[in-house]
Design an enzyme around this catalytic site. Sequence first.
Site, PDB file in Angstrom:
ATOM      1  N   ARG A 129       0.851  -1.198   0.000  1.00  0.00           N
ATOM      2  CA  ARG A 129       0.000   0.000   0.000  1.00  0.00           C
ATOM      3  C   ARG A 129       0.888   1.250   0.000  1.00  0.00           C
ATOM      4  NH1 ARG A 129      -1.335   1.606   4.608  1.00  0.00           N
ATOM      5  NH2 ARG A 129      -2.183  -0.349   5.373  1.00  0.00           N
ATOM      6  N   TYR A 185     -16.664  17.585 -14.157  1.00  0.00           N
ATOM      7  CA  TYR A 185     -17.039  16.177 -14.330  1.00  0.00           C
ATOM      8  C   TYR A 185     -18.099  15.792 -13.290  1.00  0.00           C
ATOM      9  CZ  TYR A 185     -16.485  11.092 -14.209  1.00  0.00           C
ATOM     10  OH  TYR A 185     -16.713   9.735 -14.220  1.00  0.00           O
TER      11      TYR A 185
END
Length: 387
Positions: free
Chosen positions: A56, A108
């Site tokens: 991660r 968007y």
Amino acid sequence: MAPEEVHEQHDGFATQAIHVGQAPDPQTGAVSVPIYQTSTYAQPVEGGAGPYVYARSSNPTRAALEAALAALDGGAHALAFASGLGAASTVLLALATGDHVVCSDDVYGGIYRLLTKVFVRQGLQVDFVDVGDPDQVAAAIRPETKLVWLESPTNPLLKLADIAAISRLARARGVRTLVDNTFASPFFQRPLALGADLVLYSTTKYLGGHSDAVGGALVTSDPELYAQLKFLQNAVGAVPGPFDSWLILRGVKTLAHRMRAHEANAQAIARFLLEHPAVAEVFYPGLEQHPQHALSRRQMRGFGGIVSFRLRGGAAAARALVGRTRLFTFAVSLGGVESLIEIPATMTHASTADTPLAVPPDLVRLSVGIEDQDDLLADLQQALDGA
Ligand SMILES: *Cc1c(COP(=O)(O)O)cnc(C)c1O
């Protein structure tokens, strides 16, 4: 700007896209960056951990992608994410309750939803303004404002924001500017060079370019901002897996060549649509008729592959048209090698219905692919003539 002039400024871009972060693997000589499909890394018992501890936090395939993305935007640092909205969420998590964002009113749909349905609940304040007018941005900035959020060109109406002017006025008030550069890609527009602090991508679109992976990215040259976002990338965890990182990196290698082809096809299609009697209005920054054509020549090195248009026959004609194209696939998303057609009002921008950001129901958006130009023109011709 003739097309040759536009592209002359790109010496080095295609080379960097193929080589930065992508030296042959020192262990095997593999010329393609290996997919490091691992979650953890063996550590020396003595002497402290190496650069890779847990996937991660960092992964070599992702690191290669991040190096390439930073170079293409002329930035010092890039961070890759699991999606464009994962990147956007991570940026917004750097803000605190009561902070204020000035956002483009033609943004968007997913960003609008993220701001108004998720982050407003966490106490973020947002104003949507017409960023085509820098004065409106200046007027919306207040003491709590931390970020100006621009998209240029916008989706789906292809409006432009003057990135240099807005970044300058925001910086003078201690406010950072983010540019969602998904539509232009770094090949056609470099927001950091225009004065922006942060660039956001949905790498799902042109950077990946093959409609086979979802991803996002942030690019910046500000070391303090980078450190904060890198901390959050690991703390929040919206990271891409090694295989998706590799797919995006593979797409990036051909970005320069794909963008040239997208643009050549889009220019031809925009001109064709202008002449067609069924078409009421065409939106493409590469047309002299575009109200911000001069600005697009100033801040972009090309005009991209998205073309929108309105039909004289209204929403019914738009629906009929999308049912008749054979090469243009009826689907959301954009930026892949294949041509797509969609109706923003009921698809990508459905979440803005009944809001001030709603788009006309007769608007059709094309993501123009890199197929043969004559085939694309013939497909639109037969679909428009019959609709
Ligand atoms: C698609 C898109 C996003 C969101 O990206 P995802 O990868 O779908 O999460 C953000 N901004 C723009 C301009 C986009 O087109």
